[in-house]
Design a protein around this motif. Structure first.
Motif, short mmCIF file in Angstrom:
data_model
loop_
_atom_site.label_atom_id
_atom_site.label_comp_id
_atom_site.label_asym_id
_atom_site.label_seq_id
_atom_site.Cartn_x
_atom_site.Cartn_y
_atom_site.Cartn_z
N ARG A 18 70.84 94.48 39.82
CA ARG A 18 71.58 94.45 41.09
C ARG A 18 72.92 93.73 40.95
O ARG A 18 73.97 94.30 41.27
CB ARG A 18 70.71 93.81 42.18
N ASP A 21 75.36 95.72 38.85
CA ASP A 21 75.72 97.06 39.33
C ASP A 21 75.23 98.15 38.38
O ASP A 21 75.98 99.04 37.95
CB ASP A 21 77.23 97.18 39.53
N THR A 59 70.10 101.50 45.60
CA THR A 59 70.36 100.08 45.42
C THR A 59 69.07 99.32 45.09
O THR A 59 68.10 99.38 45.84
CB THR A 59 70.98 99.48 46.69
N ARG A 637 81.49 100.20 37.31
CA ARG A 637 80.83 99.12 38.04
C ARG A 637 81.40 99.00 39.45
O ARG A 637 80.66 98.76 40.40
CB ARG A 637 81.00 97.80 37.29
N GLU A 638 82.70 99.16 39.59
CA GLU A 638 83.30 99.11 40.93
C GLU A 638 82.78 100.25 41.80
O GLU A 638 82.48 100.06 42.99
CB GLU A 638 84.84 99.20 40.82
N ALA A 641 79.16 99.50 42.73
CA ALA A 641 79.11 98.44 43.74
C ALA A 641 79.41 99.02 45.12
O ALA A 641 78.77 98.64 46.11
CB ALA A 641 80.10 97.33 43.40
N ARG A 642 80.35 99.95 45.19
CA ARG A 642 80.65 100.59 46.47
C ARG A 642 79.45 101.39 46.96
O ARG A 642 79.10 101.35 48.15
CB ARG A 642 81.87 101.51 46.33
N GLU A 645 76.67 99.22 48.42
CA GLU A 645 76.94 98.63 49.72
C GLU A 645 77.04 99.67 50.83
O GLU A 645 77.21 99.31 52.00
CB GLU A 645 78.24 97.82 49.67
#
Length: 667
Positions: A18, A21, A59, A637-638, A641-642, A645
């Motif tokens: 988690r 990511d 997630t 990873r970005e 992460a989006r 969320e």
């Protein structure tokens, strides 16, 4: 195998994945089973997205205890807990009890084998007494059980009297994924747009099929090559349909070619399996699973062309049905191949909500009236005035509303489709599916077969099309759900009343959800939807609720679901988990690549100084050999992460798990 309760899971591991990511699986789901003697029963099937509100839920939890608590929450209505299970299958960090599954001596990905079992064993009488030709076709494998890339990613089979012979097949899934990623539209939207316009283009399909094979790790590159060829050939040759934009015409023309080539791939698979098995299709059932099995025109084409006896496919053909396939494979293997009894109980396996009183109290300001007794005549009158929300019993499994979490409307009005698309904030050209009384289906659709899970298309009879303009596509077909009284008595009663009043034995049926969110799971969420989107009447287990004062309703977003355990991550807990998993301080990029490369992960334990040093050295070599790898990792990873969320917001289009350059041994 001993008697007891069994839980099959298709989840991402909890822990350091988690904060780093990392995920391997989307469409997380679990299924609850009971075994008593030779009888196996599927009791419940929960798709995480319904509870959490994250489309295609992916997630993971930070803490294992949170994962267990969440599962116990889902199990609570059954009176069971995770600790009560005889065995838990499917997710490595949750595995418990005796597991009969041992990696088969095959080069086929187990992910695909599990998909196969979710279809071929839907009816044990067919499985043990008959012949089944099966194919599992989707985008790619899951490595959490295999731990490496197998040579063949997609499994086909021939089943004779309970004996399963596995064979590799090809999948059109990666080709559709290429189109999805290029156009930025989900596969279902692309399929719908393909038939919505009259635009066509030119493409040498035979050359593409001769050049490309769609299987295994190299099949991804083949799919990319095929899509570029199709796009290049169609661009500039597409005929324009004046009702659509230039971009929509291009997409439609390209997707017509993608679909035609996809169908040809499935024909190639079918003919290979029939030939290698010496099977007469008229004496066999066709079983389909994997995400591509949501492609209804392909399913019907194969049934019609080869004349199979029947179609076997669960409503959750995609990865949301993986836990069902994992369990059925385990029961078959655990029984030593001996006969046991199982029959798929129907799609209504999810959560239920009986707290109408509570939801009414919370929305009292906007409730005009409540009628306790179901009045079919009043419901028909409501349908003639506009769309009606319909919420009943347990939620259906799979991505398509099958009558328990639906928006229903009048199919005899061409306006109804437009209103439904406005309510759901969909493109004006999106088709709407019919749910039709099974006993009258043949009078309205050509060559119709039982289609309880809305997985086939049939042509509306020419002399009937004018009567049901809301459900007939441009090509005259409809994605049909057939319904019997036994399958859904309350909905059957409503459609019977509509038939008596109008002479039409069907209704428009679309899913009860807003754009970008999963199908609603609770009465609260359904009321929120109605009040935000202006749906005047809803039925909750037959009780009629009329709403008012929509303009004054303060909420503008879908009702929040259970997202806090996934999004409200305690930074100290994340640091603790990371430190425990990585005590020797590997940098973030190294740790990410280590988690993604399961072969490297299984070879070295970074909790030891020796293992951490070996991993650092191995990844340093990769980074030196490929200077762009660090940038690629950080970008992915970005993006992940989006996605982690995104709960109930804009729909995630690109759902791919990154596949980095890996060692030959992991391939």
């Amino acid at each position: 195998m001993e008697d007891g309760w069994y839980l099959a899971t298709y989840l991402n591991p909890a822990g350091v994945h988690r904060p780093l990511d990392v995920y391997f699986r989307h469409d997380n789901n679990i299924s609850l089973w009971e075994k008593r003697g030779r009888y196996v029963t599927l009791l419940r099937h929960w798709e995480y997205e319904r509870t959490t509100g994250q489309k295609m839920h992916r997630t993971p939890f930070v803490a294992h205890r949170d994962q267990v608590a969440f599962i116990d929450r889902l199990l609570a209505p059954t009176g069971l807990r995770l600790a009560d299970m005889t065995a838990v299958w499917g997710t490595p960090d949750l595995a418990a009890g005796a597991h009969p599954w041992v990696e088969p001596d095959t080069d086929l990905a187990f992910h695909s084998i599990a998909h196969l079992y979710s279809a071929i064993l839907l009816d044990s009488d067919v499985f043990f007494d008959g012949t089944v030709v099966g194919m599992a076709v989707d985008a790619g494998p899951d490595r959490l059980l295999d731990r490496r890339f197998k040579p063949h990613w997609y499994a086909g089979c021939v089943v004779r009297r309970g004996r399963v012979e596995l064979h590799p097949v090809e999948s059109p899934g990666p080709l559709y994924c290429e189109a999805r990623d290029h156009f930025g539209l989900r596969e279902g939207t692309l399929m719908a747009l393909a038939t919505a316009t009259g635009a066509t283009g030119r493409c040498d399909r035979e050359a593409v099929l001769e050049k490309c094979r769609f299987d295994g790790f190299d099949g991804m590159a083949q799919a990319a090559l095929a899509f570029r060829e199709i796009l290049a050939q169609v661009t500039g040759t597409a005929d324009a349909d004046p009702r659509f934009t230039e971009r929509e015409n291009l997409i439609s023309a390209v997707m017509k070619e993608v679909q035609a080539i996809s169908v040809a791939i499935m024909e190639r698979n079918t003919e290979r399996l029939l030939d290698v098995g010496g099977v007469d299709p008229a004496a066999a059932h066709l079983a389909l699973a994997g995400g591509y099995a949501l492609n209804c025109p392909t399913n019907s084409h194969l049934m019609d062309r080869y004349g199979f006896r029947g179609l076997l496919a669960p409503p959750c053909v995609g990865d949301s049905g993986q836990s069902i396939g994992i369990a059925l494979e385990a029961f078959h293997r655990g029984s030593g191949g001996e006969r046991f009894h199982f029959r798929f109980p129907g799609p209504y396996l999810g959560s239920e909500d009986g707290d109408l009183a509570g939801a009414l109290a919370r929305h009292a300001r906007f409730v005009e009236s409540v009628t306790d007794d179901f009045d079919p005549a009043a419901a028909v009158a409501d349908l003639r005035e506009g769309p009606v929300a319909w919420f009943a019993g347990r939620a259906e499994s799979g991505p398509r509303a099958l009558g328990n979490r639906s928006i229903l409307a009048d199919p005899t009005s061409s306006v109804a489709k437009d209103v439904l698309n406005q309510v759901k904030r969909r493109e004006w050209w999106r088709p709407v599916a019919p749910v039709v009384l099974a006993e009258h289906a043949d009078a309205w659709f050509e060559g119709v077969r039982p289609s309880p899970h809305m997985l086939e298309t049939f042509a509306v009879r020419a002399d009937r099309r004018a009567r049901v303009p809301a459900v007939a596509h441009l090509d005259g077909t409809a994605r049909v759900q057939t319904l019997t009284r036994a399958q859904n008595p309350l909905l059957h009663r409503l459609i019977t009343a509509f038939h008596a009043a109008t002479g039409v034995p069907m209704l428009c049926n679309t899913s009860l959800n807003d754009k970008g969110e999963p199908i609603v799971d609770t009465i609260e969420q359904a009321m929120n939807f109605c009040l935000r989107r202006g749906v005047r009447v809803a039925y909750f287990d037959g009780r009629r609720v009329a709403f008012r004062d929509f303009a004054d309703y303060p909420e503008r977003n879908p009702a929040e679901r259970v997202r806090a355990p996934f999004t409200d991550v305690d930074p100290w807990e994340a640091l603790r988990v990371r430190a425990e998993a990585n005590p020797h301080g590997l940098p973030g990029t190294h740790l990410y690549l280590y988690l993604r490369d399961l072969e490297l992960h299984d070879r070295h334990d970074i909790r030891t100084a020796e293992g951490a040093a070996a991993v650092r050295a191995a990844i340093d070599r990769r980074l030196r050999a490929d200077p762009d790898l660090w940038v690629e990792v950080e970008r992915d990873r970005e993006e992940t992460a989006r996605q982690f969320e995104n709960f109930g917001g804009a729909e995630v289009v690109n759902g791919r798990v990154p596949v980095y350059r890996v060692s030959e041994s992991s391939r």
